[in-house]
Design a protein around this motif. Structure first.
Motif, PDB file in Angstrom:
ATOM      1  N   GLN A  37       0.834  -1.194   0.000  1.00 47.98           N
ATOM      2  CA  GLN A  37       0.000   0.000   0.000  1.00 47.98           C
ATOM      3  C   GLN A  37       0.876   1.254   0.000  1.00 47.98           C
ATOM      4  N   GLY A  96      -4.852   1.826  -1.862  1.00 49.63           N
ATOM      5  CA  GLY A  96      -4.603   0.734  -2.781  1.00 49.63           C
ATOM      6  C   GLY A  96      -4.674  -0.638  -2.148  1.00 49.63           C
ATOM      7  N   ASN A  97      -4.455  -1.634  -2.989  1.00 54.55           N
ATOM      8  CA  ASN A  97      -4.433  -3.032  -2.568  1.00 54.55           C
ATOM      9  C   ASN A  97      -2.990  -3.514  -2.557  1.00 54.55           C
ATOM     10  N   PRO A 100      -0.743  -9.998  -1.628  1.00 59.38           N
ATOM     11  CA  PRO A 100      -1.468 -11.034  -0.872  1.00 59.38           C
ATOM     12  C   PRO A 100      -0.560 -11.618   0.199  1.00 59.38           C
ATOM     13  N   SER A 219       3.963  -4.844  -8.237  1.00 62.91           N
ATOM     14  CA  SER A 219       3.503  -3.529  -7.799  1.00 62.91           C
ATOM     15  C   SER A 219       3.845  -2.539  -8.904  1.00 62.91           C
ATOM     16  N   LYS A 248      -6.315   2.255  -7.320  1.00 56.19           N
ATOM     17  CA  LYS A 248      -7.541   1.732  -6.718  1.00 56.19           C
ATOM     18  C   LYS A 248      -7.575   0.204  -6.741  1.00 56.19           C
ATOM     19  N   GLU A 249      -7.526  -0.395  -7.925  1.00 58.95           N
ATOM     20  CA  GLU A 249      -7.509  -1.857  -8.026  1.00 58.95           C
ATOM     21  C   GLU A 249      -6.106  -2.414  -7.727  1.00 58.95           C
TER      22      GLU A 249
END
Length: 263
Positions: A37, A96-97, A100, A219, A248-249
């Motif tokens: 992020q 942001g995302n 994982p 990223s 955003k995504e």
């Protein structure tokens, strides 16, 4: 959830090779921040420059303190380098995302090109020394600061460096190191690649991972104006058609989702 803060600067120290390391205090910011992020930071209290700048989160010092590491490359970062302890700046984030979560049976391979190391450093701090870190740059002067490299060595099981001119580490491209690591397959567990750097490098890393049949998360480094998906200025062409916004995504995507521009 992202939030607008009036963040207090606790420190803004030079750390070598044109980089500075800044601590920012804002209530609760460190509790919600995740590796990958970023924050949008106004570099001065004035309206000039008008737009905020995006900075990947380098670390969380506590629930109320984060760090960013930035390189002085233009007017915005020159102005930011003049700020000192006690100064306050408007900051929006975390945005942001991120990456994982690393699975228990996975071996994270962190691939950084140039100035793409901050989100990977944050990720390395979460992997309990399981990560293999690959740092690449054109020359020694373009590598992360020495204390950052030292930090990676404390956080990771293995750190390898490549420079195109051979001035530090191994001579060659960062993708040469990645190909070598994947070919050896000496690690215990399934390798998963996490990468940040120039788009050409990310494309090459993605192709190597795809050929090896392993997961790869990237990223994306795109110019951002708003940071919240309103302006569409950071759109990325996707394989399934249409575009996604890095702010955003993303900025982190499964590399297989992106329609890469082959060199």
């Amino acid at each position: 959830m992202n939030k607008l803060y009036r963040a207090e600067i606790l420190s803004n120290k030079a750390v070598g090779r044109g980089y500075r390391r800044m601590k920012l205090k804002a209530e609760g910011i460190g509790k919600t921040a995740a590796p990958g992020q970023f924050v949008m930071l106004r570099v001065t209290r004035n309206l000039d420059p008008l737009l905020a700048r995006p900075f990947g989160i380098f670390s969380t010092v506590s629930g109320n303190i984060i760090e960013i590491v930035y390189r002085i490359v233009g007017r915005g970062t020159i102005l930011l380098s003049d700020a000192g302890p006690g100064d306050e700046l408007f900051m929006l984030g975390p945005l942001g995302n991120g990456f994982p979560a690393v699975r228990k049976n996975a071996v994270p391979i962190l691939v950084s090109g140039g100035s793409g190391f901050p989100p990977l450093y944050f990720l390395a701090s979460k992997t309990r020394k399981r990560a293999v870190v690959l740092l690449g740059a054109k020359s020694e002067d373009c590598l992360p600061p020495k204390d950052v490299i030292g930090g990676f060595k404390k956080l990771s099981s293995q750190v390898r460096i490549a420079t195109e001119d051979g001035s530090a580490g191994e001579t060659g491209l960062i993708t040469d190191l990645l190909a070598d690591v994947l070919e050896r397959r000496s690690m215990k567990g399934e390798p998963v690649v996490y990468a940040c750097g120039p788009n050409a490098m990310l494309c090459a890393v993605s192709m190597i991972a795809q050929k090896a049949g392993i997961e790869c998360y990237v990223s994306m480094e795109e110019r951002m104006a708003c940071g919240v998906g309103a302006c569409m200025g950071c759109s990325i062409h996707m394989n399934m058609g249409g575009y996604s916004r890095a702010c955003k995504e993303g900025p982190v995507f499964d590399s297989r989702e992106i329609r890469w521009k082959q060199p």
